[in-house]
Scaffold this active site. Sequence first.
Site, short mmCIF file in Angstrom:
data_model
loop_
_atom_site.label_atom_id
_atom_site.label_comp_id
_atom_site.label_asym_id
_atom_site.label_seq_id
_atom_site.Cartn_x
_atom_site.Cartn_y
_atom_site.Cartn_z
CE LYS A 144 -3.96 -1.37 2.77
NZ LYS A 144 -4.74 -0.86 3.92
CE LYS A 228 0.76 -5.01 6.18
NZ LYS A 228 0.93 -3.56 6.27
CD GLU A 238 -7.51 -2.94 2.92
OE1 GLU A 238 -7.42 -1.92 2.21
OE2 GLU A 238 -7.11 -2.99 4.08
NE ARG A 243 -3.54 -6.27 2.36
CZ ARG A 243 -2.62 -5.38 1.97
NH1 ARG A 243 -2.68 -4.13 2.36
NH2 ARG A 243 -1.62 -5.73 1.19
CG ASN A 247 -7.71 -2.07 10.18
OD1 ASN A 247 -6.68 -1.40 10.06
ND2 ASN A 247 -8.50 -2.36 9.17
CG HIS A 250 -5.32 0.19 13.74
ND1 HIS A 250 -4.65 -0.79 14.44
CD2 HIS A 250 -4.39 0.78 12.94
CE1 HIS A 250 -3.38 -0.80 14.06
NE2 HIS A 250 -3.19 0.14 13.16
CG HIS A 267 -0.36 4.54 13.90
ND1 HIS A 267 -1.70 4.76 13.66
CD2 HIS A 267 -0.12 3.25 13.56
CE1 HIS A 267 -2.24 3.65 13.19
NE2 HIS A 267 -1.31 2.71 13.12
N1 LIG Z 1 1.60 1.52 3.66
C1 LIG Z 1 1.15 0.92 4.75
O1 LIG Z 1 0.69 -0.23 4.71
C2 LIG Z 1 1.23 1.65 6.04
C3 LIG Z 1 1.00 0.96 7.25
C4 LIG Z 1 1.14 1.65 8.44
C5 LIG Z 1 1.49 3.01 8.42
N2 LIG Z 1 1.70 3.64 7.24
C6 LIG Z 1 2.09 5.06 7.18
O2 LIG Z 1 3.37 5.19 7.78
C7 LIG Z 1 3.52 6.54 8.23
C8 LIG Z 1 4.17 6.53 9.58
O3 LIG Z 1 5.43 5.91 9.48
P1 LIG Z 1 6.55 6.14 10.59
O4 LIG Z 1 5.97 5.91 11.92
O5 LIG Z 1 7.74 5.41 10.17
O6 LIG Z 1 6.77 7.73 10.51
P2 LIG Z 1 7.89 8.61 9.81
O7 LIG Z 1 8.25 8.14 8.49
O8 LIG Z 1 7.41 10.02 9.96
O9 LIG Z 1 9.16 8.39 10.77
C9 LIG Z 1 9.08 8.81 12.11
C10 LIG Z 1 10.23 9.78 12.44
O10 LIG Z 1 11.42 9.04 12.60
C11 LIG Z 1 12.43 9.54 11.74
N3 LIG Z 1 13.26 8.38 11.41
C12 LIG Z 1 12.93 7.31 10.65
N4 LIG Z 1 13.90 6.40 10.69
C13 LIG Z 1 14.87 6.89 11.50
C14 LIG Z 1 16.11 6.40 11.96
N5 LIG Z 1 16.54 5.17 11.64
N6 LIG Z 1 16.85 7.19 12.77
C15 LIG Z 1 16.41 8.42 13.14
N7 LIG Z 1 15.24 8.92 12.75
C16 LIG Z 1 14.47 8.17 11.94
C17 LIG Z 1 11.71 10.21 10.62
O11 LIG Z 1 12.49 11.20 10.03
C18 LIG Z 1 10.50 10.80 11.35
O12 LIG Z 1 10.86 12.02 11.96
C19 LIG Z 1 2.14 7.15 8.21
O13 LIG Z 1 2.04 8.06 7.16
C20 LIG Z 1 1.21 5.97 7.97
O14 LIG Z 1 0.05 6.33 7.25
C21 LIG Z 1 1.57 2.99 6.06
ZN LIG Z 2 -1.30 0.74 12.44
#
Ligand SMILES: NC(=O)c1ccc[n+]([C@@H]2O[C@H](COP(=O)([O-])OP(=O)(O)OC[C@H]3O[C@@H](n4cnc5c(N)ncnc54)[C@H](O)[C@@H]3O)[C@@H](O)[C@H]2O)c1
Ligand SMILES: [Zn+2]
Length: 364
Positions: A144, A228, A238, A243, A247, A250, A267
């Site tokens: 996704k 997953k 989906e 899937r 959730n 959630h 999150h």
């Molecule tokens: N595609 C999917 O199936 C799916 C599933 C769940 C969530 N998501 C999406 O994922 C996003 C959230 O992802 P996230 O929690 O990774 O957030 P993010 O990408 O914003 O990362 C979180 C923070 O950590 C920092 N960061 C990342 N890796 C790092 C590292 N190794 N060292 C230091 N800093 C680091 C980033 O710069 C950011 O500030 C949301 O947009 C959500 O909608 C997508």
């Molecule tokens: Zn989630």
Amino acid sequence: MSTTRTVSVTLGERSYTIEISSLERLGKIVSAFGSTNRALIVTDENVDRYHADRAAESLAEYFDEIEILMITPGEPAKSLLTSEKLWERFAEMRVDRRTIVIAVGGGVVGDLAGFIAATYMRGLAFIQVPTSLLAQVDSSVGGKVGINLENGKNLVGAFWQPKAVLIDPTVLSTLPEREYLSGLGEVVKYGVILDAAFFAMLEANVSKLLERDPEILSEVIQRCCRLKADVVEQDEWERLGVRAILNYGHTFGHVLESITHYRTYLHGEAVSIGMDFAARLARRMKWIDDAVVLRQRELLTRLKLPVHAPKYDIDDVFEIMRRDKKNEHGQICFVLPQYIGHVERTDVELSMIRDTFEEAYRAD
Ligand SMILES: NC(=O)c1ccc[n+]([C@@H]2O[C@H](COP(=O)([O-])OP(=O)(O)OC[C@H]3O[C@@H](n4cnc5c(N)ncnc54)[C@H](O)[C@@H]3O)[C@@H](O)[C@H]2O)c1
Ligand SMILES: [Zn+2]
């Protein structure tokens, strides 16, 4: 990093391998997929600061030209505005169909770069190098990709599988503490929904998890990706509702994120409180007994995750729950545990939710 682990995601001609090893493997992996001498990395400033050199060095062994496109860290980058800038940059750089897009970052970078890869010239190959725990166990698996609109998160996107995923658990050492713990919320989720033995393994390894021990992380990440991938393999697009079990936690978690305009909870923190809520609801419906509720809460608490629901106006809670795109015919659908390792979807009466909410915010 000693052990290399892999997870095969079997999706016909879109099948790929998730490799859990070391960033130094990036060049080799990427070079297997293209006939170009140019590698294109999309990353954000935080990840670039700590890890881009290792990624670029590894690519330099196989590619003459390495381009790095940087986005501003944070959710607002998953926008049409940033997408347009990236599409235009791709055009200026004369990116062509042979170019491989490499997403190095958290879920934001993965979702955004994947979306750009899915759409630019009707689709470019892309490779995920997830660097946050949430991205390593969740967002990089399943294909996704997408961006947010003013009117809602992830409303525009595609199913676009990567050609490969490379996960290096040692990059988590630079992840901010809250982000790391938040990722553990999703990790616990997998145990509750699908795998009691995995849940018990987490219980037995709390201190190693809190220390970010790379060996235990490598195993945990592999097991989460496998779980997953099993779900995704059954329901890639989906369409079958399979899937939906992902959730778990959630429904209420989303209420908390939404009511606080995504400013208060990360999150996984919201999901943690949401899982405690779902367990309380399941207990009220006599699906599970006290022991299951307590066991889940204890693990979440030992992992420094919040479980306590704050008090909000119940009508606001219902309003947000009703808006959830997963609900049909005005009913509110929850994923609830029957025991650790198994959940089911069910429609829940409003009075049950109301009573559980009162119970949850009054609890210690
Ligand atoms: N595609 C999917 O199936 C799916 C599933 C769940 C969530 N998501 C999406 O994922 C996003 C959230 O992802 P996230 O929690 O990774 O957030 P993010 O990408 O914003 O990362 C979180 C923070 O950590 C920092 N960061 C990342 N890796 C790092 C590292 N190794 N060292 C230091 N800093 C680091 C980033 O710069 C950011 O500030 C949301 O947009 C959500 O909608 C997508
Ligand atoms: Zn989630």
